[in-house]
Enzyme design. Structure first.
Site, short mmCIF file in Angstrom:
data_model
loop_
_atom_site.label_atom_id
_atom_site.label_comp_id
_atom_site.label_asym_id
_atom_site.label_seq_id
_atom_site.Cartn_x
_atom_site.Cartn_y
_atom_site.Cartn_z
N LYS A 158 -1.00 4.96 4.63
CA LYS A 158 -1.93 4.05 5.29
C LYS A 158 -1.42 3.80 6.71
O LYS A 158 -0.27 3.41 6.91
CB LYS A 158 -2.00 2.73 4.51
CG LYS A 158 -3.03 1.75 5.03
CD LYS A 158 -3.08 0.52 4.13
CE LYS A 158 -4.01 -0.54 4.68
NZ LYS A 158 -5.42 -0.12 4.74
N HIS A 179 0.82 -1.21 0.00
CA HIS A 179 0.00 0.00 0.00
C HIS A 179 0.86 1.26 0.00
O HIS A 179 2.05 1.22 0.29
CB HIS A 179 -0.92 0.01 1.23
CG HIS A 179 -2.05 -0.96 1.14
ND1 HIS A 179 -1.91 -2.29 1.48
CD2 HIS A 179 -3.34 -0.83 0.70
CE1 HIS A 179 -3.06 -2.92 1.29
NE2 HIS A 179 -3.94 -2.06 0.82
#
Lengths: 249, 249, 249, 249
Positions: free
Chosen positions: C139, C135
């Protein structure tokens, strides 16, 4: 602070470049030239480095103006053949505006430049090599220009190292999207959801070596544009290709 | 303990199978048939399940012997067309040896079977799909049989879901190794160092979905062979394809 | 034409959903509810299916309104624990508005749902499995919720198949970003340029099997939302999870 | 024809090396030294280049013999710390046997050497970088030595370029197999079916750049061994690392 002007500021790349330049701590965006705006504004604003991001039919005029006014320029517009490059070289080497630097970069993406350079360096060490380029399905040409250029570099490096044709026992079934460029297979994948990716795969007995580059967004070009702006004045004359600014050796 | 016999025990697959069966805690390898050995040995040794791993020109005779002697058989030898399958079906359905089961599996690799099944299931949910198969450069055919079969399954699933042709704006450059099989592009890569790999790539706007399978060694086929041995007697009659033994639903 | 209303039409997912619904040939977007708008508009506009895309603190009220008014609803808002699900089930099963259907989908991305399902099905056939989730670096949580859910499904499928712990000779060095979830290693990569990707890697001797999913854009959720709208009324009562609408068996 | 002798000819790497040397058109394998064989055979056979592939407890004696007898040597045995390297340097620089060359290579795999070098060169151009190393589950150490070395090179290159810590918003969940080496995350995957692979992933906004290397077989080391044999005499003195023989600049 480098005083920067963008020619083609309203285009997609231009808009992105204006944003990136404004955000850079060592640059000041002092002129945004849109279609129809007089180029004199660059001079009035005291632009030290111009960024040319228009179209093939306007780039030569813009570039000539910049060179004649002693403004170093970073050019991202495409369409430079040998003749155009010779013309630009004449302008910058004429001596009228000594010290002016011009960088013409067909690809501002540092990752794409690294991929091509590393691939060319790796080529002589491997028996096999193939290229897979992957793009969105609206792209009209196949294979991509970057893939064709990479294949040429690979073919040249193999020839220089005395490597013969790639091992390949197949005889049938050469009808997939793609092309063999100077003997190097280039496979072209078109898939909804992809943006622009390329993989160069090398192989020897018992060993695989892969270089992959994914461009997901126009933002990918900005580090290269900023690098060009920072360094174009250190290198008077004409430079073709961002790789010469990367100090890779 | 299942009493197992291997026909073709001296071949490459046969050697590997003998090793795997000997190592399995629930099996006993009681007969190894090499070329020239009489098949009666299977009966003498009390073989419950035979594994046929010879060649297309000898498989039918061996299989007929097993069926007629009530020995359930797992067949990995290739070359079964519709006619041969019909013949085998007649043997097993004749009622002469009720309860005998035959599994003919063109691919014993569980991963390859899963790849094909999942790809077929995913096909209707995605706008785009392409296949890339990657093999060592001594492989003569391109694309691989597994890739062609996968493409057919994808085309069938798309047709059933009412999906039209894949989005593709390219017009030129369809000369790379590979083939479009019923409209599904199959790209064939040949690289020293590769063994046998396949990737099925799906795409929607904003999303990619990929299933990849790599076979690196003949050992990859053994879990499928063992599974076949364990279950072939539970399923009297003829079964074509390992997928029917995987309880995937 | 299905008459659709979107609750939370001004949010990021809501905006995308309004666009997708407007573009769908079999739907009509007849109500866009923004914060502060009265829900009665849904009734006045004759909405047949509502799409709830707000926040955990408002979703229950909105959903209760829809159920009580007989409007089938597709819910993408997160935060549904067992208690909330029980409450919703009571509403829809009360019999007050028979025929009303509710779909609560923690993930509308068809590719993510397929990845989890296929991974769970493949689990029992492989000796090893690990998850890599990738990701963007903003995040906050690691590993991702999807990766943790996938790991739980894998652990459950392995347990059911009688598979023991994963083979692993390492003793030191367990300090990288990620977690072992019920014995399944989950590796978390955070890289600028990534959006949201996940790979589930399976292995047997001589064989690798990989399922990968990349979400690049909110557009990836729209096929799932549209599918939910099309089918929620066929399935009265409460359904949790888009997978039940995919007819995968 | 280069007259080559292999010390440790019966070991796994030695066996492979003897095969590769015998197959090379410009080399002659004139001595195979097994445990217990007198090293004098190298001299008697007129060996020009020796290949040392034994174990840490015997390599120093063998190497001293070769240097003192003026035999250039390519060393693949591991266990060279700073002290041992200093000792070898003293031997070769003593002037007793001028012209003798020694190459100590911790990794003979050209692909692994290229991966480390390209990764170090690319490091300063990207905001993010992480390493994923993937090995068979019998490997005891994690992360692998190659991954740790690569991480150190990346950290050094980032420091030199003035790059700060990697962007990472996560706070919890650092318990997966692997380690952060000088701030560079190294993820270690252990999967049945894998041999030895490593991926270095770089990222900028809108762009990913990946270098991957897969070693599948001991054959992967042979091109490096042959290259060392061909060039060790051109480079008198001690060289540590195959990269110095690759002419990459």
């Amino acid at each position: 602070m480098i005083r920067v002007g963008v020619i083609g500021a309203a285009g997609r790349m231009g808009t992105e470049a204006c944003k990136a330049i404004s955000a850079a701590p060592d640059m000041e965006l002092v002129a945004e030239i849109r279609r129809g705006d007089p180029l004199e504004r660059l001079v009035e604003a005291g632009v030290e480095v111009a960024v040319e991001l228009t179209r093939p039919d306007s780039v030569m005029g813009n570039l000539e103006f910049c060179v004649r006014h002693g403004i170093s320029t970073v050019v991202g517009t495409s369409g430079f053949d040998a003749e155009r490059i010779a013309t630009v070289r004449e302008w910058v080497d004429s001596g009228a505006t000594p010290g002016v630097g011009v960088l013409i970069a067909p690809n501002f993406c540092v990752g794409a430049v690294l991929m091509m350079r590393f691939a060319a360096q790796a080529a002589r060490f491997f028996e096999s090599v193939e290229i897979v380029e992957m793009h969105h399905p609206n792209k009209v040409d196949a294979p991509s220009g970057t893939a064709v250029n990479t294949a040429r570099l690979l073919a040249e490096a193999r020839a220089k190292a005395g490597r013969g044709p790639l091992p390949d026992a197949t005889e049938t079934g050469h009808e997939a999207r793609g092309l063999a460029v100077e003997g190097i297979p280039v496979h072209a994948i078109r898939l909804r959801g992809l943006v622009a990716s390329q993989e160069v795969m090398f192989g020897n007995a018992g060993e695989l070596f892969t270089i992959r580059h994914d461009t997901l967004d126009r933002a990918a070009f900005m580090p290269g544009v900023l690098l060009g702006i920072r360094r174009v004045r250190e290198r008077p004359g004409l430079t073709v290709g961002l790789e010469h600014f990367l100090d890779l050796d």
